[in-house]
Design an enzyme around this catalytic site. Structure first.
Site, PDB file in Angstrom:
ATOM      1  N   ARG A   7      24.035  49.192  28.657  1.00 52.83           N
ATOM      2  CA  ARG A   7      25.435  49.625  28.561  1.00 52.83           C
ATOM      3  C   ARG A   7      25.725  50.843  29.437  1.00 52.83           C
ATOM      4  NH1 ARG A   7      27.953  52.992  25.085  1.00 52.83           N
ATOM      5  NH2 ARG A   7      26.193  53.106  23.642  1.00 52.83           N
ATOM      6  N   ASP A  31      42.935  46.383  44.536  1.00 53.75           N
ATOM      7  CA  ASP A  31      42.260  45.149  44.167  1.00 53.75           C
ATOM      8  C   ASP A  31      42.005  44.415  45.480  1.00 53.75           C
ATOM      9  OD1 ASP A  31      41.547  42.556  43.461  1.00 53.75           O
ATOM     10  OD2 ASP A  31      42.847  42.519  41.703  1.00 53.75           O
ATOM     11  N   TYR A  79      48.550  40.313  40.428  1.00 53.91           N
ATOM     12  CA  TYR A  79      47.866  39.303  39.628  1.00 53.91           C
ATOM     13  C   TYR A  79      48.406  39.388  38.205  1.00 53.91           C
ATOM     14  CZ  TYR A  79      44.128  37.496  36.633  1.00 53.91           C
ATOM     15  OH  TYR A  79      43.420  36.842  35.669  1.00 53.91           O
ATOM     16  N   LYS A 131      34.912  35.935  42.167  1.00 55.50           N
ATOM     17  CA  LYS A 131      35.507  35.184  43.266  1.00 55.50           C
ATOM     18  C   LYS A 131      34.595  35.131  44.497  1.00 55.50           C
ATOM     19  CE  LYS A 131      39.097  34.968  40.469  1.00 55.50           C
ATOM     20  NZ  LYS A 131      38.902  36.008  39.460  1.00 55.50           N
TER      21      LYS A 131
END
Length: 388
Positions: free
Chosen positions: A48, A174, A102, A199
């Site tokens: 984590r 982004d 988006y 992606k």
């Protein structure tokens, strides 16, 4: 190896490897442990905390690709977006974003920010005036997405960097649609680069991940929040992502070439009303794209003739998959109104010029002749259906 001036394919292939000291294997070993020693060690590792061996190694690759000092990887693109924004925005702060975003990012902003007391404004256009007029005294972040999803609009990164630095504002982008192959925003002064690594970095439609690259100072700020929110990535997925990124440049360049051919073909098709692709001279941002991009991406969108039924057209496709997500080696297509921007109201979609007839097309690495044949057969089949 001196890493300062090595090529992008070499970065993808070699930077961020975990050395196999025991067996001298050619690929990184995978360390699956979720529990590490804390006594008598240089680094106290905990998944984590984003510092397992495979996590640390991959972050070096991502940072170098984005010409940054450091990186972080997350469980999804939205985990990367939300954690990064919330790390720099607090109660009473303000952020400026473009209207065309988006759908997941847009929904995150309008649904969640008021709970934190964070203010936001959407720039209605892409000019310096459009962004500058939205900046307030409490603006702390300008967030952009270029090329935009799904209309492929291009934002002038040099301009965004300049107006932000004049006011001490942090800039974020982004960079998913471009990938580091086609665009390195740090060259234009952008502070923080964010990706849905699902992606182009993953590229095979089998990985869910996010990535952030920035200065060590900015990454530390993001990490301080990220360790509390827990959006880390499993080491097996980290290992798969490193494997996939070795071929990213080859894949993306092939997709660039195919998408440009498909955009030109669709632009001439009698049943296509409009094509959105920055590689076309008719695109409103073509000259800007030429200036700040190395390639025009494998993504495009197009609107089919209003006489055609979108659902029937998608069902008529045989090779191209009507499918969520994008940037895999296979060609996929979807209706933004029903998927990526379904969380927006009809009014919000209209404001972003997202019509029901708009289709977002992620062009794969297949031969373009086969892609064209599949599209043409679907056009002909649906056209005949409408005449019956």
């Amino acid at each position: 190896m001196k890493s300062k001036n090595i090529g992008i394919n070499t970065i993808c292939t070699h930077i961020g490897e975990v050395e196999d000291k025991q067996f001298k294997g050619a690929v990184s070993p995978l360390y699956m442990s979720s529990s590490y020693a804390y006594e008598d060690v240089d680094v106290k590792r905990y998944p984590r905390y984003f510092n397992t061996p495979n996590q640390e190694a991959l972050c070096k690759k991502i940072a170098m690709l984005e010409k940054s000092e450091a990186g972080l990887i997350f469980g999804s693109g939205m985990a990367a977006v939300s954690t990064t924004m919330l790390a720099f925005l607090h109660k009473g702060d303000h952020v400026v974003l473009p209207q065309t975003l988006y759908g997941g990012t847009y929904n995150f902003v309008v649904e969640e920010f008021h709970k934190f007391g964070i203010e936001y404004s959407f720039a209605e256009g892409f000019s310096e005036a459009d962004f500058s007029e939205k900046i307030q005294k409490n603006t702390k972040v300008i967030f952009v997405e270029t090329p935009s999803n799904p209309l492929m609009r291009i934002t002038d990164l040099e301009m965004i960097s300049r107006i932000a630095k004049q006011r001490g504002i942090v800039t974020m982008i982004d960079n998913t649609f471009a990938s580091p192959v086609n665009q390195t925003p740090a060259d234009f002064g952008i502070d923080i680069m964010i990706h849905s690594a699902t992606k182009y970095m993953g590229g095979h439609s089998d990985i869910l991940a996010g990535a952030v690259a920035a200065s060590e100072e900015h990454i530390k700020i993001i990490w301080n929040l990220a360790k509390n929110l827990g959006g880390s990535l499993s080491d097996y997925t980290v290992w798969l992502l490193e494997r996939s990124m070795k071929t990213m440049v080859l894949r993306v360049k092939a997709q660039n070439m195919n998408a440009k051919k498909m955009a030109k073909w669709l632009d001439k098709h009698p049943l296509v009303e409009k094509v959105y692709y920055p590689g076309l001279k008719s695109h409103p941002d073509h000259e800007l794209a030429k200036k700040q991009m190395n390639g025009y991406t494998g993504m495009l969108s197009f609107e089919i003739n209003e006489s055609l039924n979108v659902g029937d057209f998608l069902k008529a496709l045989k090779m191209i998959k009507p499918s969520m997500s994008l940037a895999g080696v296979e060609s996929t297509i979807l209706s933004p109104a029903k998927t990526s921007h379904a969380l927006l109201s009809a009014e919000e979609r209209k404001r972003q010029n997202i019509s029901d007839g708009l289709l977002r097309f992620s062009v794969g690495i297949e031969e373009t002749e086969d892609i064209i044949a599949d599209l043409e057969e679907a056009f002909q089949k649906v056209s005949k259906m409408e005449k019956i």
